[in-house]
Design an enzyme around this catalytic site. Structure first.
Site, PDB file in Angstrom:
ATOM      1  N   GLU A  40       0.565   4.491  10.716  1.00 54.38           N
ATOM      2  CA  GLU A  40      -0.904   4.609  10.712  1.00 54.38           C
ATOM      3  C   GLU A  40      -1.371   5.765  11.606  1.00 54.38           C
ATOM      4  O   GLU A  40      -2.413   5.693  12.251  1.00 54.38           O
ATOM      5  CB  GLU A  40      -1.597   3.300  11.134  1.00 54.38           C
ATOM      6  N   THR A  96       2.563   6.676   1.878  1.00 56.09           N
ATOM      7  CA  THR A  96       3.519   7.549   2.562  1.00 56.09           C
ATOM      8  C   THR A  96       4.673   7.944   1.643  1.00 56.09           C
ATOM      9  O   THR A  96       5.176   7.128   0.868  1.00 56.09           O
ATOM     10  CB  THR A  96       4.081   6.824   3.804  1.00 56.09           C
ATOM     11  N   PHE A 115       0.866  -1.177   0.000  1.00 60.92           N
ATOM     12  CA  PHE A 115       0.000   0.000   0.000  1.00 60.92           C
ATOM     13  C   PHE A 115       0.900   1.223   0.000  1.00 60.92           C
ATOM     14  O   PHE A 115       1.485   1.574   1.025  1.00 60.92           O
ATOM     15  CB  PHE A 115      -0.869  -0.043   1.256  1.00 60.92           C
ATOM     16  N   GLY A 133       4.880  11.350   6.379  1.00 66.27           N
ATOM     17  CA  GLY A 133       3.714  10.490   6.242  1.00 66.27           C
ATOM     18  C   GLY A 133       2.438  11.072   6.797  1.00 66.27           C
ATOM     19  O   GLY A 133       1.347  10.586   6.503  1.00 66.27           O
ATOM     20  N   SER A 134       2.532  12.112   7.604  1.00 68.27           N
ATOM     21  CA  SER A 134       1.346  12.637   8.279  1.00 68.27           C
ATOM     22  C   SER A 134       0.560  13.638   7.441  1.00 68.27           C
ATOM     23  O   SER A 134      -0.473  14.127   7.887  1.00 68.27           O
ATOM     24  CB  SER A 134       1.749  13.310   9.607  1.00 68.27           C
ATOM     25  N   PHE A 169      -4.425  21.136  12.258  1.00 65.10           N
ATOM     26  CA  PHE A 169      -3.432  20.512  11.400  1.00 65.10           C
ATOM     27  C   PHE A 169      -2.654  21.531  10.583  1.00 65.10           C
ATOM     28  O   PHE A 169      -1.564  21.233  10.083  1.00 65.10           O
ATOM     29  CB  PHE A 169      -4.108  19.517  10.444  1.00 65.10           C
ATOM     30  N   GLY A 179      15.225  -6.403  35.277  1.00 67.71           N
ATOM     31  CA  GLY A 179      16.576  -5.959  35.604  1.00 67.71           C
ATOM     32  C   GLY A 179      17.454  -5.912  34.368  1.00 67.71           C
ATOM     33  O   GLY A 179      16.984  -5.735  33.241  1.00 67.71           O
ATOM     34  N   GLY A 180      18.749  -6.100  34.569  1.00 69.42           N
ATOM     35  CA  GLY A 180      19.692  -6.038  33.465  1.00 69.42           C
ATOM     36  C   GLY A 180      19.403  -7.075  32.398  1.00 69.42           C
ATOM     37  O   GLY A 180      19.611  -6.823  31.207  1.00 69.42           O
TER      38      GLY A 180
END
Length: 394
Positions: free
Chosen positions: A373, A142, A139, A147-148, A393, A349-350
Site C-alpha cells: 500500500e 500490483t 484486488f 508495485g509502485s 516520481f 534479550g536472546g
C-alpha cells in the site's frame, strides 16, 4: 508465554488509556474485535505462522461479527464509523498483521471497489456475500515488475464483441487462491478499467507465493490472466483511470495507520512485562536506567501513533481526510511500530528471537506492511510533492 501480556497491558494503560479516548460506538467495536482476536486468533497464531497456515474457517466468523466491509453502508454491511473500523484493525493487528490484512483486502480493497464503482447488479451480487464471509474477494493491481508504478501496468483489456478479453500477470495479490471474485485492473484503449472477475473464469490462475519469511499466516499470490473472457457486465462502470484503484488503496492505507498501532502496543506491553520479571545483576531489568529510557521512548512512539490515528479517524468521519494525511499516517505509524518492536526485542534479550514471544513475528510482518500500500519512499514523495509542488516520481 501468552501473546497477551496482562501485567504489561495494565501498566501501559495506566500511563496512557487510549481506550478511554474512543467514542462509545468505536469502543464497542474495539472490544468485540479484541475478544475475537484474543480468543480465536491468538491461541494458534505462533503455530500458524510457523506452519504457513491460514485458518480459512475464521472467515465466516469475521463476517458474522460484522468486521468485513464494516465501513460500507447497506448490502449487509455494518455502516460503522471510520474510527470504529480503525479500532477493529488495531485489535486484529495487535495479534497478527495477516488478519488485519485479510479484513483490509476483503473490505477496504475488493468490497470498496465494488461499492464505489460497481453497478447495482454487481453490488447486489457480491457485497452481501462478502460481508457475511460466504464469498472472498481480492484486488489485483500490483504487477511483477513493480508495485509502485501502477501507471506502467502491462495487463490489458481488449474489447471483443460485447465483452472483454484480459491478459497479463499480477503479483503479491492477497487472498487470490481463496477468492471467488477478483477485482482486476487493466489498461485499455479507454484508459485504466476495473473488472469484477469470477475466479472460476477460464484462463484465470492463482498460485500462492511460497518461501515467505513474513506474513506466513496469510496468503499472497501470483495471478496469470490468459485470454480471460468476461462480459461487459463484469466491468465496474464507475471506474475509469487510476483514481479509482488509488481511492481503494487509500481505504486500505487508513486501516494500516490504525493496525500498526496495535503492533506497537503489543510489543510495548510484552517488553514492560518482561522488564518486571527478568532479573540480572540481582534486580529486575526494569530497575535499570537504560531499560526505563527504552520503555519511555517506546511509549512516546506508541502514544503519538495512537493519537495520530484518532485524529485521522475524526477527519475521515468528518469527510475532511485527504491523501497527504493518509501518507503521513502510514509513513509515521509504520515507522513508529518498527522502532517499538525492535526496542522490545532488545529488552527481551536472546529470548526475543523465539516464538515464546510475539515480537520477532511482528518484526517480520512489519517488513511487509512497510512495503505494501505504498513504500516509505512513495509516501515520502507524496508529501514532498505536496509541500514543494514538484513531482519527483519520474
Amino acid at each position: 508465554m501468552s501473546t497477551i501480556a496482562t501485567a504489561g497491558r495494565e501498566a501501559v494503560a495506566g500511563v496512557f488509556d487510549f481506550d478511554a479516548l474512543l467514542h462509545d460506538e468505536a469502543r464497542q467495536w474495539q472490544q468485540k474485535a479484541r475478544d475475537f482476536a484474543e480468543s480465536r486468533i491468538a491461541p494458534h497464531i505462533e503455530e500458524d505462522f510457523e506452519n504457513k497456515h491460514f485458518r480459512r474457517e475464521l472467515i465466516a466468523e469475521l463476517g458474522e461479527a460484522g468486521f468485513l466491509g464494516m465501513h460500507i453502508e447497506g448490502y449487509g454491511c455494518a455502516g460503522a464509523s471510520a474510527t470504529a473500523y480503525g479500532a477493529v484493525c488495531m485489535e486484529l493487528e495487535a495479534i497478527d498483521s495477516g488478519w488485519r490484512t485479510f479484513v483490509s483486502v476483503q473490505g477496504s480493497l475488493a468490497m470498496s471497489a465494488i461499492a464505489k464503482y460497481g453497478s447495482e447488479e454487481q453490488k447486489q451480487q457480491w457485497l452481501p456475500e462478502m460481508a457475511a464471509g460466504r464469498a472472498v474477494g481480492c484486488f489485483a493491481l500490483t504487477e511483477p515488475a513493480g508495485g509502485s508504478d501502477p501507471a506502467g501496468m502491462t495487463t490489458t483489456a481488449v474489447r471483443d464483441g460485447d465483452g472483454w478479453v484480459l491478459n497479463g500477470a499480477k503479483r503479491w495479490i492477497g487472498l487470490a487462491t481463496l477468492a471467488d471474485v477478483a477485482v482486476v485492473w487493466a489498461k485499455s484503449d479507454e484508459g485504466i478499467l476495473g473488472f469484477a472477475v469470477p475466479t472460476a473464469t477460464e484462463g484465470f490462475e492463482a498460485r500462492a507465493i511460497d518461501g515467505k519469511l513474513s506474513m506466513r499466516a496469510s496468503v499472497q499470490c501470483d495471478i496469470d490472466l490468459t485470454n480471460v473472457r468476461v462480459p461487459e457486465s463484469a466491468r465496474l462502470p464507475g471506474a475509469r483511470g487510476l483514481s479509482a484503484p488509488f481511492s481503494c488503496l487509500n481505504e486500505a492505507r487508513y486501516g494500516i495507520v490504525w493496525g500498526v498501532v496495535g503492533v506497537a502496543r503489543t510489543c510495548l506491553e510484552v517488553a514492560v512485562e518482561r522488564s518486571r520479571t527478568r532479573e540480572v545483576f540481582g534486580a529486575p531489568i526494569g530497575r535499570f536506567q537504560l531499560t526505563q529510557a527504552k520503555l519511555a521512548d517506546m511509549l512516546l512512539e506508541y502514544e503519538k501513533a495512537a493519537l495520530l490515528s484518532l485524529h485521522l479517524g475524526a477527519q475521515k468521519d468528518a469527510g475532511t481526510l485527504n491523501r497527504s494525511q493518509i501518507s503521513v499516517g502510514k509513513l509515521n505509524n509504520v515507522r513508529s511500530a518498527i522502532g517499538v518492536a525492535h526496542e522490545a526485542r532488545t529488552i527481551l534479550g536472546g529470548d526475543g528471537i523465539t516464538s515464546e514471544f510475539p515480537v520477532m513475528r511482528h518484526i517480520a510482518n512489519l517488513e511487509s506492511v512497510r512495503t505494501y500500500e505504498g513504500t516509505d519512499e512513495v509516501h515520502a514523495l507524496v508529501l514532498g510533492r505536496d509541500l514543494t509542488g514538484e513531482a519527483a516520481f519520474s
